[in-house]
Design a protein around this motif. Structure first.
Motif, PDB file in Angstrom:
ATOM      1  N   GLY A  20       3.022   2.435   7.484  1.00 56.90           N
ATOM      2  CA  GLY A  20       2.184   1.249   7.546  1.00 56.90           C
ATOM      3  C   GLY A  20       0.714   1.605   7.402  1.00 56.90           C
ATOM      4  N   VAL A  21      -0.007   0.831   6.589  1.00 56.41           N
ATOM      5  CA  VAL A  21      -1.436   1.053   6.362  1.00 56.41           C
ATOM      6  C   VAL A  21      -2.180  -0.214   6.747  1.00 56.41           C
ATOM      7  CG1 VAL A  21      -3.210   1.603   4.677  1.00 56.41           C
ATOM      8  CG2 VAL A  21      -0.934   2.609   4.450  1.00 56.41           C
ATOM      9  N   GLN A  22      -3.058  -0.113   7.749  1.00 59.14           N
ATOM     10  CA  GLN A  22      -3.868  -1.246   8.154  1.00 59.14           C
ATOM     11  C   GLN A  22      -4.985  -1.454   7.130  1.00 59.14           C
ATOM     12  OE1 GLN A  22      -3.622  -3.507  10.435  1.00 59.14           O
ATOM     13  NE2 GLN A  22      -1.885  -2.714  11.593  1.00 59.14           N
ATOM     14  N   ILE A  44       2.720  -1.649   3.433  1.00 62.16           N
ATOM     15  CA  ILE A  44       3.728  -0.599   3.611  1.00 62.16           C
ATOM     16  C   ILE A  44       4.092  -0.034   2.244  1.00 62.16           C
ATOM     17  CG2 ILE A  44       5.939   0.025   4.650  1.00 62.16           C
ATOM     18  CD1 ILE A  44       5.805  -2.509   6.300  1.00 62.16           C
ATOM     19  N   PRO A  45       3.376   0.983   1.776  1.00 65.22           N
ATOM     20  CA  PRO A  45       3.726   1.580   0.484  1.00 65.22           C
ATOM     21  C   PRO A  45       4.918   2.523   0.608  1.00 65.22           C
ATOM     22  CG  PRO A  45       1.782   2.643   1.384  1.00 65.22           C
ATOM     23  CD  PRO A  45       2.151   1.556   2.353  1.00 65.22           C
ATOM     24  N   GLY A  68       6.805   1.324  -4.730  1.00 68.10           N
ATOM     25  CA  GLY A  68       6.666  -0.095  -4.420  1.00 68.10           C
ATOM     26  C   GLY A  68       5.741  -0.274  -3.232  1.00 68.10           C
ATOM     27  N   VAL A  69       5.259  -1.488  -3.051  1.00 64.54           N
ATOM     28  CA  VAL A  69       4.330  -1.789  -1.955  1.00 64.54           C
ATOM     29  C   VAL A  69       4.795  -3.073  -1.274  1.00 64.54           C
ATOM     30  CG1 VAL A  69       1.944  -2.164  -1.274  1.00 64.54           C
ATOM     31  CG2 VAL A  69       2.432  -0.761  -3.270  1.00 64.54           C
ATOM     32  N   GLY A 124       4.476  -6.931  10.907  1.00 66.34           N
ATOM     33  CA  GLY A 124       5.678  -6.368  11.492  1.00 66.34           C
ATOM     34  C   GLY A 124       6.560  -5.793  10.395  1.00 66.34           C
ATOM     35  N   LYS A 125       7.650  -5.162  10.796  1.00 65.76           N
ATOM     36  CA  LYS A 125       8.546  -4.540   9.833  1.00 65.76           C
ATOM     37  C   LYS A 125       9.437  -5.599   9.177  1.00 65.76           C
ATOM     38  CE  LYS A 125       7.299  -0.255  10.717  1.00 65.76           C
ATOM     39  NZ  LYS A 125       6.174  -0.522  11.598  1.00 65.76           N
ATOM     40  N   PRO A 126       9.548  -5.598   7.839  1.00 64.28           N
ATOM     41  CA  PRO A 126      10.407  -6.572   7.154  1.00 64.28           C
ATOM     42  C   PRO A 126      11.878  -6.191   7.283  1.00 64.28           C
ATOM     43  CG  PRO A 126       9.425  -5.080   5.568  1.00 64.28           C
ATOM     44  CD  PRO A 126       8.832  -4.722   6.907  1.00 64.28           C
TER      45      PRO A 126
END
Length: 914
Positions: free
Chosen positions: A360-362, A373-374, A405-406, A411-413
């Motif tokens: 995760g990248v803020q 999320i790359p 993909g990105v 939250g987490k999908p």
């Protein structure tokens, strides 16, 4: 503000913006999907435009457009059509045509200029175009006045001599420039560059790069052929994308869509843009951010092992060689035909081995907003086939992330939706998958070597318990113990708890028994969430225990070492230093800021004030480089020795290169890490999950036959800056990321390590020689410059100068040299010499828990007053040098002073330069 403006609907806002040119086309995205801030901003622009229409009238063109849209705005706000200057110009033209006393050809041409420019004045263009156009019209009308002195102008036309009405803005545009001054003020190209840099706040490094390119290539600029806008300059559409995005259906359409951004579920919790795994490895995906460096690596392999490279990449390598392309063209012109592509056997096609990561990248400082999320891969090795027994893989020197993909979600999908596109491609490219319908046309195969992710992401991907749960250890079967962390400030606060793992020799987890680590009547282990919630990676028979590395950047540095530094700085129960001791540490760190070499992006900040904000690189620099000079004489000897266990372990099994680690070093590192844990129990410190997990790091060195730092997320963490830096706003972040990647893929030219464009065969062969020499261990000088007395020699991986702190190096014979000058001798033959002095005294910086001199780390003093010279090939590596146990830390001593015995310097190799 008029209450009627508050009643303007979103549809009417779009109509206003569309008519006045603020929107290029009718909006496809529903207004409900836009952020409230963006909707409010659009409404303010539309209301401002509407006020102009009400006060000054609506131009004929805009009114016609409103009627075509069947808009209710004219009736609701009583809008009326305005009087435009084009009507007066038309009347004046009729009068001009009646006068026979001047050159009709000249006036006809001038009338065309006036008419064309009057049309432009009513055209919805940006404001800067309005001023320029009005000045041109003013000049042309003055010339017509001069040629037609008998023409009688009306009072309104006379008023327009100094002020022109603008049909688009509904306001006057003043003519503040005399026509006679336009031809005299010619600006130089340098002055325009300076103006552009100042007005757009360009970085100095970007300007330097631009100037280097201009001086190197000296392009012939035809300013009339330059695009008129940034959109035209960097135009992209679906035709710039590889298959399957540029399909035959799209090729017949007028529009060429870019890769779509899809919703991951019906609730809209998460969006995803897929660039493709096969496209990424073929070198044709926009996600290949470091496409040029990867291509150069493949080119070096292609020279000796062409069968390891797929045909799609071979063609790109051959295109880099201009001479080869010209020879191919000559062969075709001679009628000999093109050389046929080498066909690869379906049973023996090139094979890639890759590592995959997700994190995760803020994108913004607000942690409550959605994160990016790359999904990235790094190619580890290539080989002629997937059969390792017959074809040894070739390991790539440089590890460059490629975006597959990105995702973007709060939250987490859903994991199945998130990983589905990539897993479908992995199945197609699996060397053990032989369905001809699915595998038709593939030019290579792929296998996953490992997954690199931090602990929360690993828990998400593996569908296991998080790190704060009792059965969270991923490598051994043991239940954690709850531990109360005493609060040092207030007893009223709720006591914090952590889970600690005390057993060091628990039974290991295995890939074969992974599904048994679920709570049942016969098993208390709660490692897996549920048998009904298994990871989609398990369906690919991916090893769910050993295939997920204990990523050392987060586990070892941020968790184990960072936690210990936080205890030293602020937790009484974990060895907090006194305020006076912390002040001494901060004073030393402040002085060591001046000792930072070019190879380090940041210095280590204050321990007492910034330890909770330390970046991963700061923690690594503290442990591996300046731990001894910072804490010697301040931290208790037994506790400093305990910290040095961590440094020793990473010296044994660390390293960013992919070379194998000997079994003796791995065994010693496993012993050392366990020795680090036992004193913590004696000190009364908690054995946190990350501290315990660090004791399992040698297992990864055995499994993947390389240093554990080569399995870290450092390479990805540096790359993730891209996602934060390219966003211009918070609106549609995935679309912005996609567009910037496509632009980079389309317009970025092949470049060398130092950023210069490769546009000739000679430059290509030079770059290939650099890579080959770097692999062999030879020192390659990229540039040699001198500026204001500082001589700088730039190598591919470090910089050496004649000024501290970048002038200390280790020779191959073990001597440490302070470089005082760098010369080319004889001149212009590219043979360089180091001029400097040696330290007479060298001693080990530490004896326990290891002898530091075995790793070229010393305390040195008494610089020799004799000057010597050494060939550059005698240099082993660059050294990091800092003062050791100074009496006064307010001033940095001069390392060039000779025969000084009361000042010692701590020197250690910069590891990646060895």
């Amino acid at each position: 503000m008029d209450n009627r403006f508050e009643l303007v609907s979103d549809e009417q806002v779009d109509e206003i913006l569309l008519v006045c040119g603020k929107l290029k086309r009718k909006r496809k995205v529903k207004v409900n999907f836009l952020t409230p801030e963006y909707r409010q901003k659009m409404k303010r622009i539309a209301v401002k435009e509407l006020q102009q229409w009400m006060s000054n009238g609506v131009s004929e063109r805009f009114m016609t457009h409103l009627k075509e849209l069947s808009s209710t705005l004219p009736e609701l706000f009583a809008l009326k059509q305005s009087f435009t200057p084009a009507m007066e110009i038309s009347t004046a033209n009729k009068e001009i045509s009646k006068q026979p006393s001047f050159n009709h050809l000249e006036v006809d041409m001038l009338k065309d200029v006036i008419e064309n420019n009057s049309d432009m004045r009513t055209n919805p263009e940006p404001e800067y175009c309005i001023v320029k156009t009005s000045l041109h019209v003013h000049q042309a009308e003055k010339i017509v006045d001069f040629l037609t002195s008998d023409v009688i102008m009306s009072d309104d036309n006379q008023q327009l001599n100094n002020a022109y009405y603008d049909g688009f803005q509904g306001a006057t545009v003043l003519d503040v420039t005399d026509s006679s001054s336009l031809s005299s003020n010619i600006l130089s190209f340098t002055r325009i560059l300076q103006h552009w840099a100042a007005s757009t706040n360009q970085k100095k490094s970007h300007l330097t790069y631009l100037l280097q390119l201009l001086k190197e290539h000296k392009p012939l600029i035809d300013f009339d052929t330059l695009p008129n806008s940034g959109n035209q300059l960097m135009f992209i559409d679906g035709r710039d994308m590889p298959q399957p995005f540029a399909t035959s259906e799209n090729s017949t359409s007028k529009k060429y869509p870019l890769p779509p951004v899809i919703d991951l579920n019906i609730n809209g919790n998460g969006r995803y843009c897929h660039f493709g795994l096969e496209n990424a490895l073929s070198g044709i995906s926009p996600g290949s951010y470091f496409h040029n460096s990867d291509l150069l690596q493949y080119a070096t392999i292609f020279k000796t092992n062409p069968e390891c490279i797929p045909i799609c990449i071979r063609k790109k390598v051959e295109q880099l060689d201009g001479e080869a392309v010209m020879e191919e063209a000559r062969r075709i012109l001679r009628g000999e035909g093109a050389v046929p592509d080498t066909q690869q056997s379906s049973m023996n096609i090139p094979h890639f081995e890759a590592d995959i990561t997700a994190d995760g990248v803020q994108l913004f400082n607000n942690s409550e907003k959605a994160e990016c999320i790359p999904i990235c891969i790094v190619v580890h090795s290539v080989s002629e086939s997937s059969d390792r027994s017959s074809h040894k893989p070739i390991v790539l020197q440089m590890r460059s992330p490629i975006i597959v993909g990105v995702g973007h979600s709060k939250g987490k999908p859903d994991i199945n939706e998130f990983l589905s596109p990539g897993l479908e491609e992995l199945i197609r490219l699996d060397p053990n998958y032989h369905d001809e319908f699915i595998t038709r046309g593939r030019q290579f195969t792929v296998s996953l070597r490992c997954v690199i992710a931090d602990w929360p992401m690993r828990s998400y991907l593996k569908r296991i318990k998080g790190h704060s749960r009792y059965w969270s250890c991923e490598r051994c079967v043991q239940k954690g113990v709850s531990y109360d962390i005493n609060s040092s400030r207030s007893k009223k606060k709720k006591q914090k708890k952590t889970i600690q793992f005390l057993e060091l020799n628990a039974s290991p987890r295995t890939d074969e028994d992974f599904l048994t680590y679920c709570q049942s009547d016969n098993c208390l282990d709660e490692h897996i969430n549920s048998l009904h919630d298994l990871s989609p990676l398990h369906k690919l028979n991916f090893p769910m225990v050993s295939g997920f590395v204990l990523e050392p950047m987060h586990t070892f540095y941020a968790g184990c070492v960072g936690g210990r530094l936080k205890g030293i700085a602020g937790k009484k129960s974990e060895g907090k230093l006194s305020s006076s001791q912390l002040a001494k540490v901060d004073q030393r760190l402040a002085l060591l800021k001046l000792c930072k070499p070019f190879e380090f992006d940041r210095h280590v900040r204050s321990l007492s004030q910034c330890v909770k904000k330390y970046k991963h690189h700061e923690i690594r620099d503290m442990l591996m480089y300046i731990l001894i000079p910072v804490f010697s004489g301040i931290l208790q000897a037994d506790k400093l020795e305990n910290l040095l266990f961590l440094q020793y372990a990473m010296l044994l099994i660390g390293g960013f290169d992919s070379s194998p680690i000997s079994s003796a070093k791995i065994k010693e590192a496993s012993r050392v890490l366990k020795l680090y844990v036992q004193p913590l129990i004696d000190f009364g410190y908690p054995i946190r999950p990350t501290t315990h997990a660090s004791s399992h790091l040698p297992e990864d060195a055995v499994k993947f036959d390389c240093g554990v730092e080569a399995l870290s997320a450092f390479v990805f963490e540096n790359f993730y800056r891209f996602f934060r830096n390219i966003l211009s706003s918070g609106n549609l972040p995935l679309e912005q990321i996609r567009n910037r990647l496509v632009e980079r893929s389309k317009y970025l030219l092949p470049t060398s390590v130092d950023g210069m464009i490769i546009n000739s065969s000679k430059q290509l062969h030079i770059e290939l020689k650099k890579l080959e020499a770097n692999k062999s261990g030879k020192k390659i000088v990229v540039t040699f410059t001198e500026w204001k007395g500082t001589r700088k020699m730039v190598f591919p991986d470090f910089v050496l100068t004649n000024k501290y702190p970048n002038n200390i190096c280790l020779l191959k014979n073990g001597n440490i040299v302070v470089c005082k000058d760098l010369i080319e001798s004889p001149p212009k033959i590219k043979v360089f010499l180091i001029i400097g002095s040696l330290f007479k005294v060298r001693e080990s910086a530490c004896v326990q828990p290891y002898l530091s001199s075995d790793y070229d780390t010393f305390l040195v003093s008494k610089l020799d007053d004799l000057i010597g010279e050494w060939n550059l090939n005698n240099e082993q590596c660059k050294m990091y040098a800092v003062p050791y146990k100074l009496v006064d830390y307010s001033k940095l001593p001069d390392i060039r002073l000779t025969n000084v015995s009361n000042i010692k310097w701590f020197v250690t190799p910069i590891r990646h330069t060895i």
